[in-house]
Design a protein around this motif. Structure first.
Motif, PDB file in Angstrom:
ATOM      1  N   VAL A   1       0.404   1.385  -5.646  1.00  0.00           N
ATOM      2  CA  VAL A   1       0.777  -0.054  -6.922  1.00  0.00           C
ATOM      3  C   VAL A   1       1.960  -0.892  -7.167  1.00  0.00           C
ATOM      4  O   VAL A   1       2.258  -1.618  -7.350  1.00  0.00           O
ATOM      5  CB  VAL A   1       0.766   1.366  -8.210  1.00  0.00           C
ATOM      6  CG1 VAL A   1       1.479   0.267  -9.712  1.00  0.00           C
ATOM      7  CG2 VAL A   1       0.011   2.114  -8.380  1.00  0.00           C
TER       8      VAL A   1
ATOM      9  N   LEU B   1       0.463  -4.317  -7.276  1.00  0.00           N
ATOM     10  CA  LEU B   1       0.741  -4.939  -8.510  1.00  0.00           C
ATOM     11  C   LEU B   1       1.717  -5.032  -9.176  1.00  0.00           C
ATOM     12  O   LEU B   1       2.043  -6.000  -9.973  1.00  0.00           O
ATOM     13  CB  LEU B   1       0.534  -3.345  -9.490  1.00  0.00           C
ATOM     14  CG  LEU B   1      -1.502  -2.482  -9.595  1.00  0.00           C
ATOM     15  CD1 LEU B   1      -1.548  -1.929  -9.698  1.00  0.00           C
ATOM     16  CD2 LEU B   1      -2.066  -4.494  -9.196  1.00  0.00           C
TER      17      LEU B   1
ATOM     18  N   SER C   1      -5.086  -2.039 -14.619  1.00  0.00           N
ATOM     19  CA  SER C   1      -3.509  -2.376 -14.039  1.00  0.00           C
ATOM     20  C   SER C   1      -2.493  -1.182 -14.361  1.00  0.00           C
ATOM     21  O   SER C   1      -1.699  -1.661 -14.325  1.00  0.00           O
ATOM     22  CB  SER C   1      -3.733  -3.498 -12.925  1.00  0.00           C
ATOM     23  OG  SER C   1      -3.824  -4.380 -14.657  1.00  0.00           O
TER      24      SER C   1
END
Length: 268
Positions: free
Chosen positions: A29, A33, A183
């Motif tokens: 992540v 992201l 997300s």
């Protein structure tokens, strides 16, 4: 002499697997992201990869390198000079004076710090250096993740959603209600995990600092890691890590002096 590592229980195997999942989840992540979205991969990615590699390697060592060193076949039948008698059933016999019985492992552990459920092993003489590097790496990676999370929050969130972003259960609920993207939900979970890791690592660092330099553990009734109260800080580092103590932080494959001397038999 061979260290006999006891079999991991089902709950310990689950804890180990879940811990590895959290490490991989937060790293993925963060990189794909958060850091990539910020356009700061060139800053955070090298730090992330180096620190997370050190953390994973030392965590794996804490899982496998156990400090329980007495199997039934190796137990002495007579009291050794300078040793003491342990009355527990699986440990009846002569054990070193600087050991303490672990009721989870049901065996005495030399210089026992605590029984770590996340690694499924006792932290003691054989793996204490790895655990200390693990905690330091956890603190470092938590700082890196928390810093990138803060930058992301203050550049991508509005004041109205700022508090909600760090409340992961609310974000998960909002995702299922269709108010936020998947997300965004993952980033919120990552923020909470990073904050908890940072807080936990600070407490553990203080515990290990008090144990290493003052022989006064903060969280547990640990055995003193040093044989003398009159040693300097550098001498205490050498006693636990060996003369090349700095290599534990520079070289993740470096072995502790105790592990090199005795070898390891893996059983899981």
């Amino acid at each position: 002499m061979v260290v006999v590592v006891r079999q991991k229980t089902t709950s310990e195997k689950i804890a180990i697997s879940f811990t590895f999942f959290l490490i991989v989840f937060t790293t993925v992540v963060q990189i794909f992201l958060v850091q990539r979205e910020l356009g700061l991969l060139w800053v955070f990615l090298p730090l992330t990869l180096v620190t997370i590699s050190t953390l994973i390697i030392n965590y794996w060592k804490c899982v496998w390198v156990d400090s329980t060193t007495y199997s039934i076949a190796e137990k002495p039948t007579v009291q050794k000079d300078g040793w003491r008698y342990c009355p527990y059933a699986n440990c009846t016999g002569s054990v070193p004076v600087n050991s303490r019985h672990c009721h989870q492992c049901d065996v005495c552990v030399i210089q026992r710090d605590h029984h770590c459920h996340f690694t499924g092993s006792c932290i003691g003489q054989n793996n204490l250096p790895y655990f200390m590097v693990l905690i330091t790496s956890l603190f470092a990676i938590a700082v890196i993740y928390s810093l990138s999370n803060l930058i992301y929050i203050f550049t991508h969130e509005t004041p109205g959603t700022l508090v909600v972003t760090i409340i992961a259960p609310v974000q998960v609920l909002w995702y299922f209600l269709g108010y936020v993207t998947f997300s965004h939900c993952l980033i919120s979970l990552n923020v909470v995990i990073s904050m908890l890791a940072l807080a936990g690592s600070i407490v553990l660092l203080y515990h290990e600092y008090m144990l290493l330099f003052h022989n006064k553990p903060y969280l547990t009734k640990s055995m003193p890691v040093s044989s003398s109260v009159n040693l300097s800080r550098s001498e205490r580092l050498i006693e636990v890590f060996g003369k090349k103590w700095h290599r534990f932080y520079l070289d993740p494959t470096h072995q502790s002096p105790q592990q090199r001397q005795i070898g390891v038999t893996k059983i899981m």
